[in-house]
Write an enzyme that holds these catalytic residues in place. Sequence first.
Site, mmCIF file in Angstrom:
data_model
loop_
_atom_site.group_PDB
_atom_site.id
_atom_site.type_symbol
_atom_site.label_atom_id
_atom_site.label_comp_id
_atom_site.label_asym_id
_atom_site.label_seq_id
_atom_site.Cartn_x
_atom_site.Cartn_y
_atom_site.Cartn_z
ATOM 1 N N ASP A 191 -10.224 0.715 1.731
ATOM 2 C CA ASP A 191 -11.239 1.157 2.457
ATOM 3 C C ASP A 191 -11.363 2.368 1.916
ATOM 4 O OD1 ASP A 191 -14.288 2.953 3.209
ATOM 5 O OD2 ASP A 191 -13.186 1.686 4.778
ATOM 6 N N GLU A 218 8.548 22.660 -6.926
ATOM 7 C CA GLU A 218 9.842 22.089 -6.092
ATOM 8 C C GLU A 218 9.864 20.358 -7.532
ATOM 9 O OE1 GLU A 218 8.148 19.717 -2.837
ATOM 10 O OE2 GLU A 218 6.397 20.943 -2.906
ATOM 11 N N CYS A 271 7.427 23.265 -0.912
ATOM 12 C CA CYS A 271 5.538 24.039 -1.289
ATOM 13 C C CYS A 271 5.294 25.537 -0.997
ATOM 14 C CB CYS A 271 4.567 23.223 -0.483
ATOM 15 S SG CYS A 271 4.529 21.444 -1.565
ATOM 16 N N SER A 320 6.165 14.336 8.771
ATOM 17 C CA SER A 320 5.692 15.657 7.898
ATOM 18 C C SER A 320 4.475 16.586 8.378
ATOM 19 C CB SER A 320 6.007 15.130 6.612
ATOM 20 O OG SER A 320 4.691 15.049 6.175
ATOM 21 N N HIS A 372 -2.041 25.892 3.574
ATOM 22 C CA HIS A 372 -1.694 24.981 2.738
ATOM 23 C C HIS A 372 -2.221 23.734 2.464
ATOM 24 C CE1 HIS A 372 1.429 21.939 0.674
ATOM 25 N NE2 HIS A 372 1.680 21.788 2.053
ATOM 26 N N LYS A 420 -6.567 19.458 11.130
ATOM 27 C CA LYS A 420 -5.736 19.167 11.964
ATOM 28 C C LYS A 420 -5.547 20.431 12.237
ATOM 29 C CE LYS A 420 -3.669 14.308 11.111
ATOM 30 N NZ LYS A 420 -4.556 13.876 11.632
ATOM 31 N N ASN A 429 -2.105 17.418 -4.481
ATOM 32 C CA ASN A 429 -1.799 18.154 -3.625
ATOM 33 C C ASN A 429 -0.892 19.648 -5.023
ATOM 34 O OD1 ASN A 429 0.585 19.439 -2.592
ATOM 35 N ND2 ASN A 429 1.397 17.659 -1.688
ATOM 36 N N SER A 473 7.683 22.116 3.953
ATOM 37 C CA SER A 473 8.795 20.813 3.483
ATOM 38 C C SER A 473 10.544 20.998 3.771
ATOM 39 C CB SER A 473 9.047 19.745 3.764
ATOM 40 O OG SER A 473 7.151 18.742 3.535
HETATM 41 N N1 CAA Z 1 -12.660 5.816 7.140
HETATM 42 C C1 CAA Z 1 -12.080 7.192 7.592
HETATM 43 N N2 CAA Z 1 -11.040 7.095 7.772
HETATM 44 C C2 CAA Z 1 -9.602 6.655 7.684
HETATM 45 C C3 CAA Z 1 -9.623 5.480 7.367
HETATM 46 C C4 CAA Z 1 -11.391 4.931 6.938
HETATM 47 N N3 CAA Z 1 -11.521 3.072 6.186
HETATM 48 N N4 CAA Z 1 -8.684 4.891 7.437
HETATM 49 C C5 CAA Z 1 -8.117 5.487 7.563
HETATM 50 N N5 CAA Z 1 -8.354 7.310 7.799
HETATM 51 C C6 CAA Z 1 -7.898 7.608 8.772
HETATM 52 C C7 CAA Z 1 -6.702 7.635 9.619
HETATM 53 O O1 CAA Z 1 -7.747 7.934 10.265
HETATM 54 C C8 CAA Z 1 -6.798 8.805 8.924
HETATM 55 O O2 CAA Z 1 -6.393 10.403 9.903
HETATM 56 P P1 CAA Z 1 -5.885 11.038 10.780
HETATM 57 O O3 CAA Z 1 -4.420 11.705 10.718
HETATM 58 O O4 CAA Z 1 -7.033 11.678 11.385
HETATM 59 O O5 CAA Z 1 -6.215 9.823 11.704
HETATM 60 C C9 CAA Z 1 -6.409 9.154 7.433
HETATM 61 O O6 CAA Z 1 -7.237 8.677 6.657
HETATM 62 C C10 CAA Z 1 -5.001 8.667 7.253
HETATM 63 O O7 CAA Z 1 -4.981 7.585 7.224
HETATM 64 P P2 CAA Z 1 -3.021 6.554 7.419
HETATM 65 O O8 CAA Z 1 -2.255 7.950 8.416
HETATM 66 O O9 CAA Z 1 -3.292 5.676 7.697
HETATM 67 O O10 CAA Z 1 -2.887 7.230 5.767
HETATM 68 P P3 CAA Z 1 -0.817 6.929 5.474
HETATM 69 O O11 CAA Z 1 -0.276 5.964 6.328
HETATM 70 O O12 CAA Z 1 -1.335 5.694 4.548
HETATM 71 O O13 CAA Z 1 -0.560 8.075 5.104
HETATM 72 C C11 CAA Z 1 0.370 10.509 4.882
HETATM 73 C C12 CAA Z 1 -1.104 9.141 5.380
HETATM 74 C C13 CAA Z 1 1.082 9.873 6.004
HETATM 75 C C14 CAA Z 1 -0.295 11.710 5.291
HETATM 76 C C15 CAA Z 1 0.395 10.136 3.313
HETATM 77 O O14 CAA Z 1 -0.790 10.491 3.073
HETATM 78 C C16 CAA Z 1 1.516 11.405 2.833
HETATM 79 O O15 CAA Z 1 2.381 10.287 3.121
HETATM 80 N N6 CAA Z 1 1.585 11.529 2.325
HETATM 81 C C17 CAA Z 1 2.456 12.613 1.507
HETATM 82 C C18 CAA Z 1 2.524 13.961 2.902
HETATM 83 C C19 CAA Z 1 2.307 14.239 3.349
HETATM 84 O O16 CAA Z 1 1.522 14.954 2.889
HETATM 85 N N7 CAA Z 1 2.760 15.110 4.617
HETATM 86 C C20 CAA Z 1 1.803 16.398 4.511
HETATM 87 C C21 CAA Z 1 3.055 17.348 5.646
HETATM 88 S S1 CAA Z 1 4.198 17.438 4.490
HETATM 89 C C22 CAA Z 1 3.293 19.082 3.627
HETATM 90 O O17 CAA Z 1 2.637 19.724 3.477
HETATM 91 C C23 CAA Z 1 3.805 19.544 2.652
HETATM 92 C C24 CAA Z 1 3.297 18.678 1.260
HETATM 93 O O18 CAA Z 1 2.745 19.422 0.473
HETATM 94 C C25 CAA Z 1 4.023 17.678 1.014
#
Ligand code: CAA
Length: 440
Positions: free
Chosen positions: A31, A83, A120, A211, A244, A253, A328, A364
């Site tokens: 979606d 990185e 980062c 993460s 960040h 969050k 990012n 991280s």
């Molecule tokens: N309508 C509205 N919202 C929706 C939706 C829809 N149809 N479908 C899903 N969502 C929401 C979910 O509820 C979720 O929100 P919440 O966390 O508030 O509940 C959000 O969209 C993302 O959905 P998912 O959690 O299902 O997404 P995912 O599992 O595919 O991936 C992630 C999310 C794990 C963060 C992934 O993007 C990822 O691995 N990212 C890389 C790691 C990262 O950025 N981590 C952040 C902290 S680490 C850091 O900051 C260092 C860095 O730069 C990497």
Amino acid sequence: MTEVGIDAIEIRTGNLRLDLPNTFAPQKGEDPEKYTKGLGLTGSSFPDSYEDIVTMAANASHRLMERKGLEPEDIGRIDVATESAFDNSKPVSTYVAGCLEQVYEGDFHHANKGERKFACIAGTQSLDDAYNWIRAGRNRGKAAIVIATDTALYARDDPGEATQGAGAVAMLIDEDPDLVSLSVEQGYGSADETDFLKPNQQFPSVDGKRSVQVYLARMREALEDYKSVAGAIHPDDFAYGPFHTPFPGMVRKAAVLAYRNLIRDTDIADVLAEEIGEQPRRDDFADDDAFFDALTEYTDALSGTERYQDWYGATIEPTLGIAREVGNWYTGSVHVARISALRHAAANDIDLAGQRLLVGSYGSGAQAEIHTETVQENWREEIEALNVDEQLDRRYELTFSEYEEIHDAHNHEMDTEVEELTTPESEFVFDGWGRMGERK
Ligand code: CAA
């Protein structure tokens, strides 16, 4: 004491754009609102085949030096935070200096060069290093250039793929800065974590969900640590809170966590107590689980209050404008958030001089840092000199198959060559290993 901080700033985005709701989502069977509302992203910047961390860094730095009328002799230090490094010995800053020396008569032989790595947060750590170098009086009257540059690519089909981005931020650090001065006080939260790793590999191994939790835990510690050195701070002390931003949903969050932390023992907590109850305290609970459940319930209620929503809308939302469009940029991301906030103030004719920013950096592995910044008198002129909109608007819009090809072309393990999708215009280009950064 003379103020030290960021005198001027420039960005360089990757020249391609991937549309997340319209191009990426249909191919992933997702979606579109998962990206726009959930992660908070509409597009990501992507590097064309002739762009990499060096060329983006050199292009941002060149624009910075041109705009500020600087020559190599004015710069005593060049630090790069990344990185996405491709060389485990030679710092990226030497390649960048090599590029710049093609267009200036002088050279940077006198300049101290280095490379910082801590995911980062390294961009902010390099900023801190330059600040300390100037404060210590070792700069011989010269300024530092600090560059945060990354091609934040994930393996295809990794959940992080949606949060990719590519760009560089170049910052001029000097005494009596025109943009922001940095606080002496800093707060840290740091722990040995394995949430996001790249041991001799180009694309990260990341436990995405974990993460997010590690980011929040370290940021909470950094806020506590900051308050322990700087004293109590109130959320209304700050015009903006650039954090960040791996994706804007992460900052959503982090912001409520920060607000909860900042309002503790303030008049705001007293006012909100009538609406959502008292903030839970560990001593009132038998075990950690019961305490964390109560805290989660309180945080959810807090995020729904009008008071919090108003603060979020004024202080945090404006920091996310550019991130929504570029994804990012790893080391550059918090610095992009600062630019977004200052651009928002300029566009809305807000007088920011003398006001403070609460800056939350994170890397991280893992470490968070909180410091504050004071906006300087000439901030508006500096921020209005940036050509952010022009850079974002001129990006080439990728089809999904072009995206796949260009991702392969940037994959160090593949030997894929693709045609350039855009034409370099007076910029440094990647021209093959060993011949990097020629100016076309
Ligand atoms: N309508 C509205 N919202 C929706 C939706 C829809 N149809 N479908 C899903 N969502 C929401 C979910 O509820 C979720 O929100 P919440 O966390 O508030 O509940 C959000 O969209 C993302 O959905 P998912 O959690 O299902 O997404 P995912 O599992 O595919 O991936 C992630 C999310 C794990 C963060 C992934 O993007 C990822 O691995 N990212 C890389 C790691 C990262 O950025 N981590 C952040 C902290 S680490 C850091 O900051 C260092 C860095 O730069 C990497």
